[in-house]
Design an enzyme around this catalytic site. Structure first.
Site, PDB file in Angstrom:
ATOM      1  N   HIS A 197       0.822  -1.217   0.000  1.00  0.00           N
ATOM      2  CA  HIS A 197       0.000   0.000   0.000  1.00  0.00           C
ATOM      3  C   HIS A 197       0.853   1.264   0.000  1.00  0.00           C
ATOM      4  O   HIS A 197       0.386   2.324  -0.404  1.00  0.00           O
ATOM      5  CB  HIS A 197      -1.006  -0.004   1.157  1.00  0.00           C
ATOM      6  CG  HIS A 197      -0.432   0.240   2.510  1.00  0.00           C
ATOM      7  ND1 HIS A 197      -0.068  -0.777   3.363  1.00  0.00           N
ATOM      8  CD2 HIS A 197      -0.165   1.391   3.183  1.00  0.00           C
ATOM      9  CE1 HIS A 197       0.385  -0.273   4.491  1.00  0.00           C
ATOM     10  NE2 HIS A 197       0.348   1.051   4.408  1.00  0.00           N
ATOM     11  N   SER A 212       4.067   2.394   8.466  1.00  0.00           N
ATOM     12  CA  SER A 212       3.916   1.302   7.505  1.00  0.00           C
ATOM     13  C   SER A 212       5.240   1.038   6.801  1.00  0.00           C
ATOM     14  O   SER A 212       5.884   1.961   6.300  1.00  0.00           O
ATOM     15  CB  SER A 212       2.870   1.662   6.452  1.00  0.00           C
ATOM     16  OG  SER A 212       1.583   1.420   6.909  1.00  0.00           O
ATOM     17  N   ASP A 252       1.047  -7.964   2.559  1.00  0.00           N
ATOM     18  CA  ASP A 252       1.274  -6.554   2.225  1.00  0.00           C
ATOM     19  C   ASP A 252       2.777  -6.293   2.132  1.00  0.00           C
ATOM     20  O   ASP A 252       3.380  -5.640   2.981  1.00  0.00           O
ATOM     21  CB  ASP A 252       0.634  -5.674   3.301  1.00  0.00           C
ATOM     22  CG  ASP A 252       0.497  -4.226   2.870  1.00  0.00           C
ATOM     23  OD1 ASP A 252       0.959  -3.890   1.764  1.00  0.00           O
ATOM     24  OD2 ASP A 252      -0.055  -3.429   3.647  1.00  0.00           O
TER      25      ASP A 252
END
Length: 235
Positions: A74, A189, A113
């Site tokens: 992402h 992240s 991810d």
């Protein structure tokens, strides 16, 4: 993953606001009190493991080999990744390692991810990427109750991309999902999750919308994931 779990990249906040999670990520006094005990700013990031950490617009990554960075899908999918350069181990007081243009992206084909980002070797300042970073080594494995640290750029734009390190403990590992209690915020992240030897266990990808100091999630690097990464390191 339920509604209380949220992606830790600023680039995802617009999507998550509709779930009622975005406001839970900050301004929680009980969370901040806990975080003060195990979060510190890294003002000089010129030495390992800090010089293996890079800043994206809204996220973090970790260098694992020649011109090769591991981060989240992402973050890699962000519309800004090719417009905004990657900043090598930027910190508030230390000398940074340069700003680099993204060359290409390789996403992991599974649900995890995880993505590989390759950068051009020469920065806009004329610096050599590989001479200004260190490569983080992979850990053999990890288990519940192991102590960990995460390093990254929480709320990067708001903090002018100061680097922070937080510490905690692994709660449990299930397949490629790792849960731990090290504090994290938007911008973390892709942050490396390191063991006590500063070896790479995985990367952070999401956290609890109720209290980030109690529950966060990482992609745990199984042998299969490590093989994917190693096969995509530039030769």
């Amino acid at each position: 993953m339920n509604k209380n779990v949220m992606v830790k990249g600023l680039t995802a906040l617009d999507i998550l606001t509709s779930l009622g999670c975005a406001e839970n990520i900050s301004d929680q006094p009980h969370s901040i009190a806990k975080a003060e005990k195990n979060v510190k700013e890294i003002t000089d990031a010129t030495k390992a493991p800090y010089n293996s950490v890079v800043a994206f617009a809204g996220g973090t990554g970790v260098v694992v080999g020649k011109n090769t960075i591991v981060t989240n899908k992402h973050i890699a999918k962000s519309n800004n990744i090719f417009k905004n350069r990657v900043s090598a181990h930027h910190s508030s007081k230390g000398k940074g390692g340069g700003n680099y243009d993204v060359k290409d992206i390789v996403e992991y084909p599974g649900k995890e991810d995880l993505a590989i980002v390759h950068v051009h070797e020469t920065s806009t300042e004329g610096l050599n990427f590989n001479k200004n970073v260190s490569y983080t080594k992979f850990a053999d494995g990890a288990k519940a109750k192991d102590r960990i640290s995460i390093i990254g750029y929480p709320k990067g734009a708001q903090t002018k991309y100061k680097m922070f390190e937080s510490t905690g403990t692994i709660n449990h590992i299930n397949g490629t999902i790792m849960e731990f209690d090290a504090y994290a915020q938007p911008g973390n992240s892709g942050s490396p999750v390191l063991n006590s030897k500063n070896e790479l266990i995985g990367i952070l990808y999401a956290g609890s919308g109720k209290d980030e100091s109690e529950k966060n999630f990482g992609v745990y690097f199984t042998p299969q994931l490590k093989e994917f990464i190693q096969n995509n390191i530039e030769k």
